[in-house]
Design a protein around this motif. Structure first.
Motif, PDB file in Angstrom:
ATOM      1  N   UNK A 156       0.976  -1.249  -0.204  1.00 28.84           N
ATOM      2  CA  UNK A 156       0.038   0.020   0.041  1.00 28.84           C
ATOM      3  C   UNK A 156       0.948   1.259  -0.161  1.00 28.84           C
ATOM      4  N   UNK A 157       0.628   2.198  -0.916  1.00 26.78           N
ATOM      5  CA  UNK A 157       1.151   3.436  -1.037  1.00 26.78           C
ATOM      6  C   UNK A 157       0.422   4.581  -0.245  1.00 26.78           C
ATOM      7  N   UNK A 158       0.836   5.029   0.877  1.00 28.39           N
ATOM      8  CA  UNK A 158      -0.079   5.996   1.439  1.00 28.39           C
ATOM      9  C   UNK A 158       0.308   7.479   0.882  1.00 28.39           C
ATOM     10  N   UNK A 159      -0.718   8.209   0.771  1.00 28.96           N
ATOM     11  CA  UNK A 159      -0.602   9.468   0.036  1.00 28.96           C
ATOM     12  C   UNK A 159       0.431  10.428   0.941  1.00 28.96           C
ATOM     13  N   UNK A 160       1.391  11.287   0.259  1.00 30.49           N
ATOM     14  CA  UNK A 160       2.077  12.197   0.810  1.00 30.49           C
ATOM     15  C   UNK A 160       1.404  13.526   1.675  1.00 30.49           C
ATOM     16  N   UNK A 161      -0.002  13.667   1.038  1.00 32.20           N
ATOM     17  CA  UNK A 161      -0.643  14.990   1.050  1.00 32.20           C
ATOM     18  C   UNK A 161      -2.063  14.524   1.482  1.00 32.20           C
ATOM     19  N   UNK A 162      -2.858  15.451   2.107  1.00 35.54           N
ATOM     20  CA  UNK A 162      -4.074  15.225   2.303  1.00 35.54           C
ATOM     21  C   UNK A 162      -4.762  15.972   1.032  1.00 35.54           C
ATOM     22  N   UNK A 163      -6.244  15.508   0.657  1.00 32.93           N
ATOM     23  CA  UNK A 163      -6.866  16.118  -0.491  1.00 32.93           C
ATOM     24  C   UNK A 163      -6.985  17.785  -0.193  1.00 32.93           C
ATOM     25  N   UNK A 164      -7.106  18.100   0.834  1.00 34.96           N
ATOM     26  CA  UNK A 164      -7.344  19.492   1.015  1.00 34.96           C
ATOM     27  C   UNK A 164      -6.079  20.474   0.820  1.00 34.96           C
ATOM     28  N   UNK A 165      -4.966  19.785   0.936  1.00 36.86           N
ATOM     29  CA  UNK A 165      -3.627  20.845   0.963  1.00 36.86           C
ATOM     30  C   UNK A 165      -2.879  20.383  -0.640  1.00 36.86           C
ATOM     31  N   UNK A 166      -3.589  19.253  -1.415  1.00 36.50           N
ATOM     32  CA  UNK A 166      -2.925  19.101  -2.819  1.00 36.50           C
ATOM     33  C   UNK A 166      -3.566  20.233  -3.586  1.00 36.50           C
ATOM     34  N   UNK A 167      -2.906  20.841  -4.512  1.00 39.86           N
ATOM     35  CA  UNK A 167      -3.450  21.613  -5.323  1.00 39.86           C
ATOM     36  C   UNK A 167      -2.727  21.255  -6.559  1.00 39.86           C
ATOM     37  N   UNK A 168      -1.570  20.654  -6.725  1.00 35.96           N
ATOM     38  CA  UNK A 168      -0.838  20.429  -7.958  1.00 35.96           C
ATOM     39  C   UNK A 168      -0.942  19.154  -8.572  1.00 35.96           C
ATOM     40  N   UNK A 169      -1.338  18.366  -8.040  1.00 37.61           N
ATOM     41  CA  UNK A 169      -1.233  16.715  -8.547  1.00 37.61           C
ATOM     42  C   UNK A 169      -2.013  15.870  -7.845  1.00 37.61           C
ATOM     43  N   UNK A 170      -3.202  15.369  -8.445  1.00 41.44           N
ATOM     44  CA  UNK A 170      -4.179  14.476  -7.828  1.00 41.44           C
ATOM     45  C   UNK A 170      -3.553  13.053  -7.450  1.00 41.44           C
ATOM     46  N   UNK A 171      -2.561  12.883  -8.264  1.00 44.90           N
ATOM     47  CA  UNK A 171      -1.639  11.589  -8.008  1.00 44.90           C
ATOM     48  C   UNK A 171      -1.092  11.411  -6.362  1.00 44.90           C
ATOM     49  N   UNK A 172      -0.905  12.696  -5.819  1.00 43.75           N
ATOM     50  CA  UNK A 172      -0.394  12.614  -4.719  1.00 43.75           C
ATOM     51  C   UNK A 172      -1.245  12.444  -3.532  1.00 43.75           C
ATOM     52  N   UNK A 173      -2.448  12.712  -3.526  1.00 42.00           N
ATOM     53  CA  UNK A 173      -3.332  12.670  -2.593  1.00 42.00           C
ATOM     54  C   UNK A 173      -4.209  11.272  -2.480  1.00 42.00           C
ATOM     55  N   UNK A 174      -3.972  10.236  -3.262  1.00 39.01           N
ATOM     56  CA  UNK A 174      -5.068   9.272  -2.900  1.00 39.01           C
ATOM     57  C   UNK A 174      -4.063   8.121  -2.693  1.00 39.01           C
ATOM     58  N   UNK A 175      -4.791   7.065  -1.745  1.00 37.56           N
ATOM     59  CA  UNK A 175      -4.019   5.723  -1.371  1.00 37.56           C
ATOM     60  C   UNK A 175      -3.977   4.987  -2.701  1.00 37.56           C
ATOM     61  N   UNK A 176      -2.762   4.176  -2.690  1.00 38.39           N
ATOM     62  CA  UNK A 176      -2.586   3.295  -3.747  1.00 38.39           C
ATOM     63  C   UNK A 176      -2.281   1.921  -3.345  1.00 38.39           C
ATOM     64  N   UNK A 177      -2.272   0.899  -4.216  1.00 38.64           N
ATOM     65  CA  UNK A 177      -2.387  -0.475  -4.031  1.00 38.64           C
ATOM     66  C   UNK A 177      -1.060  -0.746  -5.109  1.00 38.64           C
ATOM     67  N   UNK A 178       0.031  -1.157  -4.487  1.00 38.87           N
ATOM     68  CA  UNK A 178       1.278  -1.435  -5.309  1.00 38.87           C
ATOM     69  C   UNK A 178       1.233  -2.736  -5.874  1.00 38.87           C
TER      70      UNK A 178
END
Length: 424
Positions: A156-178
Motif C-alpha cells: 500500500x502506498x500512502x499519500x504524501x498529502x491530504x486532499x485539502x492541501x494538494x493543488x498540484x497533482x491528484x496522484x499525490x493525495x490518493x491511497x494506492x495499491x502497489x
C-alpha cells in the motif's frame, strides 16, 4: 568463510568419480609432455565443477546469494514514498518487508508521517511453502534455482498529502495499491548455477604458478607407472585414476582453498544480472493509475561497488479527470559497500542515484538522491535506509525541492545468511 581439508578431500573424491571423460580429451596428444599438460588442464575443469557441486550441498550458496549486491530491499521506485529511485534486478530469496515511515523535513501537509508498506517474495519461497519443504535445505535450494528468478510484490502506498492541501497533482493525495512482478532473464550471480563452475576452476590455476609442480607430478607418475612415457595414451582405468590422484595431491599442496573460494565468489559477484519488471501503483477514480515497465541491469564494477540502470516505459492513466501521461524514464544508481569485511552479512552502504522521466502533457522530471543504509545488527535482517532527494519539480515532493526521509527494511534471507553455519 573457511574450507577445511576434510571438505577439500571430499571435493577430490568426487573428482575421482569422473576421470574417464578427462582422459579421452588428451588421447590425441602424441608426446608425453603435452599429454601431461592436457591432463592437468582437464583436471582443472573437473575440479571446478566438483568444488561447486560440493559447495551446493552446504549453506554457502544461501549465505552468499543473500548478499550478492543486486537484491532490492526498499519498496519499488514507483511507490511515491520509496527510499529508492532505482529498482534492482532481484530481491530476497525468501521474503522482504519495506516500511517507508516518515519525512525528516518539515512540511505544511496535515499528513506529515506517511507510512507505506510493501512485501516482496520469490516464487521459490512460495514453491517451498506449497511443498511443505524447508526453503533452507541446501539440496532443495540448489535444485530449484529457477524458481528464484521470479518475484512478486504487494503493498500500500500512502499519500504524501491530504486532499485539502494538494493543488498540484491528484496522484499525490490518493491511497494506492502497489503490485509488482519481476523476472530475472540473466541470473549470473547465483552461486549454485552450474554455469558458474568455471569460477571454481581456479582450484588448479594456482598449480600453474609453481614451475616445479609439473616435475614433481611427473616424478611421482613415473614412480607409480614406470613405462608411462610409452603407454600414456593407453592407460587402464586404474592407471588413469592413479594419475589423477597424483595431480590432485599436488593441488592440495599448492592451493589455498580459502583464497580460491573468495576469488570465485568475487568473480561471480561482479557478473551482470538483467531483469524485466512490471510495477503498478493503482488508485481510485480520483487518482492516477501508474504503470511502469522496466529493464533492470545490475553490473558489479568491483566486489564492493555495484552499478544499476533502469530504462522503461511509464503510463499515468488519469481515467476521466485529466489527460493521460505517456512516456519513458531512465535512472542509474551506484551502490558502494562501506563495510570492508566481505563476511559481514549486513554492511553499511551508500548509494547515489539519478532519475529522469519524460511524459506527455507535463514538464520533464529530474531527481537526484543520496542514500545511506545502516544495518541494525548483523543477525536481525533489519536495515535503516535514510535518503535525501532533490527534485526539479516541487509538486512531486511537496517541499522546497529537497526531501529527506527514512524507513525500515527486513530481509528474511539475510537472517538465514547470518545464522546458518558456514563451511568448517
Amino acid at each position: 568463510m573457511g574450507i577445511s581439508r576434510r571438505v577439500l578431500a571430499s571435493v577430490f573424491v568426487l573428482v575421482a568419480l569422473v576421470t574417464s571423460c578427462c582422459a579421452q580429451d588428451c588421447t590425441k596428444e602424441a608426446q608425453y609432455g603435452p599429454w601431461l599438460n592436457c591432463r592437468m588442464l582437464a583436471r582443472k575443469n573437473v575440479a571446478g565443477a566438483a568444488a561447486q557441486a560440493q559447495l551446493n550441498k552446504t549453506n554457502e550458496p544461501i549465505k552468499k546469494n543473500a548478499t550478492n549486491g543486486a537484491r532490492q530491499q526498499d519498496s519499488p521506485a514507483v511507490s511515491g514514498n520509496s527510499n529508492s529511485l532505482v529498482d534492482q534486478s532481484s530481491a530476497s530469496d525468501l521474503v522482504n518487508l519495506a516500511l517507508n515511515l516518515a519525512k525528516l523535513t518539515p512540511t505544511t501537509s496535515n499528513n506529515n508521517n506517511p507510512t507505506s508498506v510493501t512485501v516482496t517474495t520469490s516464487a521459490y519461497a512460495l514453491y517451498a511453502a506449497a511443498n511443505y519443504h524447508d526453503p533452507l535445505d541446501p539440496d532443495f535450494y540448489s535444485r530449484n534455482r529457477n524458481w528464484r528468478r521470479f518475484f512478486v510484490t504487494l503493498g500500500q502506498d500512502v499519500p504524501k498529502m491530504t486532499a485539502s492541501t494538494s493543488t498540484a497533482d491528484p496522484h499525490a493525495n490518493r491511497y494506492g495499491t502497489v503490485i509488482g512482478f519481476k523476472t530475472l532473464i540473466l541470473n549470473s550471480r547465483d552461486i549454485s548455477d552450474p554455469k558458474n563452475a568455471g569460477a571454481f576452476s581456479n582450484v588448479l590455476d594456482a598449480l600453474s604458478h609453481f614451475s616445479s609442480a609439473q616435475d614433481k607430478v611427473s616424478v611421482d607418475i613415473h614412480t607409480a607407472i614406470p613405462d608411462i612415457d610409452t603407454k600414456f595414451a593407453k592407460l587402464s582405468a586404474q592407471e588413469s585414476q592413479t594419475v589423477d590422484q597424483i595431480i590432485d595431491k599436488y593441488v592440495t599442496a599448492f592451493t589455498n582453498m580459502d583464497q580460491v573460494a573468495t576469488d570465485a565468489y568475487n568473480q561471480i559477484k561482479n557478473k551482470r544480472q538483467w531483469a524485466l519488471s512490471y510495477t503498478a501503483d493503482l488508485r481510485d477514480g480520483l487518482g492516477y493509475n501508474q504503470h511502469s515497465i522496466q529493464s533492470v541491469l545490475d553490473w558489479g564494477v568491483t566486489p564492493r561497488l555495484n552499478w544499476t540502470t533502469n530504462f522503461g516505459a511509464e503510463i499515468y492513466d488519469a481515467k476521466k479527470f485529466g489527460p493521460i501521461r505517456n512516456g519513458g524514464s531512465a535512472s542509474t544508481d551506484f551502490q558502494y559497500r562501506i563495510t570492508e569485511n566481505p563476511k559481514q552479512t549486513q554492511p553499511i552502504a551508500f548509494s547515489l542515484s539519478g532519475y529522469g522521466e519524460w511524459l506527455t502533457n507535463v514538464a520533464p522530471t529530474y531527481k537526484v538522491q543520496g542514500k545511506l543504509t545502516i544495518p541494525l545488527g548483523q543477525k536481525t535482517g533489519v536495515s535503516l535506509p535514510i535518503s535525501v532527494t532533490y527534485a526539479s519539480r516541487t509538486d512531486l515532493i511537496q517541499e522546497s525541492h529537497t526531501e529527506a526521509k527514512f524507513g525500515f527494511t527486513f530481509d528474511a534471507a539475510k537472517i538465514a545468511a547470518a545464522l546458518l553455519p558456514g563451511v568448517q
